[in-house]
Design a protein around this motif. Structure first.
Motif, PDB file in Angstrom:
ATOM      1  N   VAL A 252       0.646  -1.307  -0.170  1.00 39.42           N
ATOM      2  CA  VAL A 252       0.004  -0.117   0.102  1.00 39.42           C
ATOM      3  C   VAL A 252       0.784   1.354  -0.094  1.00 39.42           C
ATOM      4  CG1 VAL A 252      -1.961   1.006   1.147  1.00 39.42           C
ATOM      5  CG2 VAL A 252      -1.486  -1.248   1.594  1.00 39.42           C
ATOM      6  N   ALA A 253       0.796   2.065  -0.956  1.00 40.16           N
ATOM      7  CA  ALA A 253       1.598   3.203  -1.214  1.00 40.16           C
ATOM      8  C   ALA A 253       1.010   4.374  -0.266  1.00 40.16           C
ATOM      9  CB  ALA A 253       1.657   3.681  -2.683  1.00 40.16           C
ATOM     10  N   GLY A 254       1.402   5.829  -0.576  1.00 42.39           N
ATOM     11  CA  GLY A 254       0.679   6.832   0.068  1.00 42.39           C
ATOM     12  C   GLY A 254       1.165   6.927   1.525  1.00 42.39           C
ATOM     13  N   GLY A 255       0.491   7.416   2.160  1.00 40.79           N
ATOM     14  CA  GLY A 255       0.887   7.747   3.861  1.00 40.79           C
ATOM     15  C   GLY A 255       0.873   9.165   4.305  1.00 40.79           C
ATOM     16  N   SER A 256       1.263   9.911   3.692  1.00 41.76           N
ATOM     17  CA  SER A 256       1.594  11.530   4.084  1.00 41.76           C
ATOM     18  C   SER A 256       0.369  11.891   5.059  1.00 41.76           C
ATOM     19  CB  SER A 256       1.916  12.347   3.163  1.00 41.76           C
ATOM     20  OG  SER A 256       0.900  12.500   2.099  1.00 41.76           O
ATOM     21  N   THR A 257      -0.768  12.078   4.575  1.00 40.44           N
ATOM     22  CA  THR A 257      -1.824  12.742   5.268  1.00 40.44           C
ATOM     23  C   THR A 257      -2.206  11.907   6.689  1.00 40.44           C
ATOM     24  OG1 THR A 257      -3.455  11.445   3.752  1.00 40.44           O
ATOM     25  CG2 THR A 257      -2.992  13.789   3.281  1.00 40.44           C
ATOM     26  N   GLY A 258      -2.130  10.538   6.426  1.00 40.79           N
ATOM     27  CA  GLY A 258      -2.232   9.650   7.676  1.00 40.79           C
ATOM     28  C   GLY A 258      -1.000  10.076   8.645  1.00 40.79           C
ATOM     29  N   THR A 259       0.326   9.973   8.207  1.00 41.81           N
ATOM     30  CA  THR A 259       1.273  10.279   9.202  1.00 41.81           C
ATOM     31  C   THR A 259       1.177  11.539   9.857  1.00 41.81           C
ATOM     32  OG1 THR A 259       2.909   9.221   7.745  1.00 41.81           O
ATOM     33  CG2 THR A 259       3.635  10.633   9.293  1.00 41.81           C
ATOM     34  N   TRP A 260       0.589  12.683   9.090  1.00 48.34           N
ATOM     35  CA  TRP A 260       0.396  14.118   9.828  1.00 48.34           C
ATOM     36  C   TRP A 260      -0.864  13.843  10.986  1.00 48.34           C
ATOM     37  CZ3 TRP A 260      -0.379  16.528   4.354  1.00 48.34           C
ATOM     38  CH2 TRP A 260       0.805  16.718   3.613  1.00 48.34           C
ATOM     39  N   THR A 261      -1.824  13.105  10.544  1.00 46.43           N
ATOM     40  CA  THR A 261      -2.986  13.139  11.508  1.00 46.43           C
ATOM     41  C   THR A 261      -2.522  12.250  12.700  1.00 46.43           C
ATOM     42  OG1 THR A 261      -4.312  12.371   9.561  1.00 46.43           O
ATOM     43  CG2 THR A 261      -5.437  11.926  11.961  1.00 46.43           C
ATOM     44  N   VAL A 262      -1.392  11.335  12.534  1.00 46.16           N
ATOM     45  CA  VAL A 262      -0.917  10.546  13.813  1.00 46.16           C
ATOM     46  C   VAL A 262       0.037  11.510  14.558  1.00 46.16           C
ATOM     47  CG1 VAL A 262       0.534   8.681  14.675  1.00 46.16           C
ATOM     48  CG2 VAL A 262      -1.227   8.212  12.970  1.00 46.16           C
ATOM     49  N   GLN A 263       0.765  12.507  13.822  1.00 40.73           N
ATOM     50  CA  GLN A 263       1.568  13.341  14.415  1.00 40.73           C
ATOM     51  C   GLN A 263       0.911  14.455  15.240  1.00 40.73           C
ATOM     52  OE1 GLN A 263       3.773  14.853  10.916  1.00 40.73           O
ATOM     53  NE2 GLN A 263       5.476  13.516  11.315  1.00 40.73           N
ATOM     54  N   GLU A 264      -0.388  14.838  14.532  1.00 38.75           N
ATOM     55  CA  GLU A 264      -1.196  15.822  15.200  1.00 38.75           C
ATOM     56  C   GLU A 264      -1.606  15.087  16.673  1.00 38.75           C
ATOM     57  OE1 GLU A 264      -1.448  18.998  15.485  1.00 38.75           O
ATOM     58  OE2 GLU A 264      -3.629  19.147  16.113  1.00 38.75           O
ATOM     59  N   SER A 265      -2.243  13.950  16.401  1.00 33.76           N
ATOM     60  CA  SER A 265      -2.804  13.230  17.566  1.00 33.76           C
ATOM     61  C   SER A 265      -1.646  13.212  18.687  1.00 33.76           C
ATOM     62  CB  SER A 265      -3.186  11.850  17.115  1.00 33.76           C
ATOM     63  OG  SER A 265      -2.300  10.826  17.382  1.00 33.76           O
ATOM     64  N   LEU A 266      -0.458  12.897  18.350  1.00 40.97           N
ATOM     65  CA  LEU A 266       0.677  13.057  19.377  1.00 40.97           C
ATOM     66  C   LEU A 266       0.719  14.281  19.930  1.00 40.97           C
ATOM     67  CD1 LEU A 266       2.933  10.572  17.817  1.00 40.97           C
ATOM     68  CD2 LEU A 266       1.518  10.058  19.415  1.00 40.97           C
ATOM     69  N   GLU A 267       0.604  15.297  19.197  1.00 45.28           N
ATOM     70  CA  GLU A 267       0.922  16.696  19.627  1.00 45.28           C
ATOM     71  C   GLU A 267      -0.158  17.108  20.665  1.00 45.28           C
ATOM     72  OE1 GLU A 267       2.155  19.667  16.966  1.00 45.28           O
ATOM     73  OE2 GLU A 267       3.431  18.385  15.767  1.00 45.28           O
ATOM     74  N   GLN A 268      -1.342  16.630  20.259  1.00 48.74           N
ATOM     75  CA  GLN A 268      -2.869  17.097  20.992  1.00 48.74           C
ATOM     76  C   GLN A 268      -2.919  16.060  21.965  1.00 48.74           C
ATOM     77  OE1 GLN A 268      -3.929  19.971  20.534  1.00 48.74           O
ATOM     78  NE2 GLN A 268      -2.851  20.315  18.709  1.00 48.74           N
TER      79      GLN A 268
END
Ligand SMILES: NC(=O)C1=CN([C@@H]2O[C@H](COP(=O)(O)OP(=O)(O)OC[C@H]3O[C@@H](n4cnc5c(N)ncnc54)[C@H](O)[C@@H]3O)[C@@H](O)[C@H]2O)C=CC1
Ligand SMILES: O=C(CO)[C@H](O)[C@H](O)COP(=O)(O)O
Length: 297
Positions: free
Chosen positions: A238-254
């Motif tokens: 499965v390719a892609g992943g940037s928007t999912g990575t940002w979502t997870v990064q934001e969940s950690l920050e918040q």
């Protein structure tokens, strides 16, 4: 209205087509000549540079960017903004990181709207779902364009200030990852489990009235129909992943835990790796503590 469109790929062509269909005028540019020819066939005026887009529009100018996120957006803005005035409006309809959109809105002189776009090329007929961030005045002025590109007036909304549109789209994509993972796991158990089941029949039955019906499920039905119940030669990658990575990064920050979305993202990364050291070590450790047989490659 007049709209400049820069980036005439899978998504930009649809923006052009829908805006023209609604009776507006389009001035279009892409670095790719074939993409420009295709927009011209639809009825857009095509030009051969980004500055020419600005020069061909009358004030107040509105320019929609539909180029890949990241450097291509900055490259397009660097060429475009010297030819725009403060009253003009740039809309970034791609999947940009919301933090970049906040920076760009502060940095550039024309008004900047960030616009998360959902629906994909397969949703072209229906129109997109648009999640917009930025100044309300600019959003209101562009309502006829948003009505045309979206499914209609219900298909777009001003989500909040700069960044909010791309923020909502980022979370949308995180949800998309988790839904895909959930459908994938369910169908895998149905395929590997104790009954001889037809996955296309199940997807069709669920699509008709089941609690879990959705467009992704319709696409799953289409996948089983077109590729076969075992998905034929579709790769386990499965390719892609940037928007999912940002979502997870934001969940950690918040500090908002998103275990399902993280797990779906991790499965993607997993799909791209060869033999994993972690699993090989677990294999070896079981021998260490229990003298369980070591499976060798
Ligand atoms: N394909 C999809 O399902 C969706 C894509 N998006 C987002 O929309 C944006 C565009 O996506 P696609 O249309 O799928 O990509 P694409 O790769 O099909 O098209 C991008 C186009 O931009 C052009 N381009 C790149 N740099 C340029 C520049 N400096 N000046 C002029 N043209 C330039 C390319 O030649 C290409 O024709 C991306 O940010 C993507 O993440 C958003 C929602 C769904
Ligand atoms: O925004 C989209 C769908 O909503 C695009 O298709 C995007 O490319 C999907 O993300 P990824 O490439 O990480 O799967």
């Amino acid at each position: 209205m007049e709209l400049g469109v820069i980036g005439l790929g899978r998504m930009g062509q649809i923006v052009v087509d829908r805006v023209l269909d609604a009776g507006h005028d389009v001035v279009a540019f892409d670095i790719d000549e074939v993409a420009r020819a295709s927009a011209a066939e639809m009825g857009a005026e095509t030009v051969d540079s980004i500055p020419a887009v600005a020069e061909s529009l009358s004030p107040t100018r509105h320019v929609w960017l539909m180029v890949p996120a990241g450097d291509p957006v900055d490259a397009a803005l660097a060429e475009l903004t010297p030819h725009l005035d403060a009253d003009d409006v740039v809309i970034d309809g791609g999947n940009s990181n919301f933090k970049d959109s906040v920076d760009r809105a502060e940095r550039i002189e024309p008004t900047y709207l960030d616009c998360g776009t959902s629906g994909g090329p397969a949703g072209a007929e229906l129109g997109f779902s648009l999640m917009v961030g930025g100044e309300k005045g600019a959003y209101d002025d562009l309502e006829p364009v948003f009505d045309a590109v979206a499914t209609g007036p219900e298909g777009h909304e001003l989500m909040g200030p700069s960044g909010a549109g791309h923020y909502v789209k980022m979370v949308h994509n995180g949800i998309e990852y988790a839904l895909m993972q959930a459908y994938g796991e369910g169908f895998e158990l149905l395929a590997e489990g104790r009954y001889d089941l037809d996955l296309e029949d199940i997807a069709r039955t669920w699509t008709n009235g089941a609690v879990v019906r959705s467009w992704l499920l319709e696409l799953a039905e289409e996948s089983f129909r077109e590729e076969g119940s075992d998905l034929g030669d579709v790769a386990d990658h499965v390719a892609g992943g940037s928007t999912g990575t940002w979502t997870v990064q934001e969940s950690l920050e918040q500090e908002v835990p998103l275990p399902l979305i993280y797990q779906a993202l991790a499965e993607r990364f997993n799909s791209r790796s060869g033999p994993r050291l972690s699993r090989r070590l677990a294999n070896r450790l079981r021998y260490g503590f229990g003298r369980h047989e070591i499976k060798r490659q």
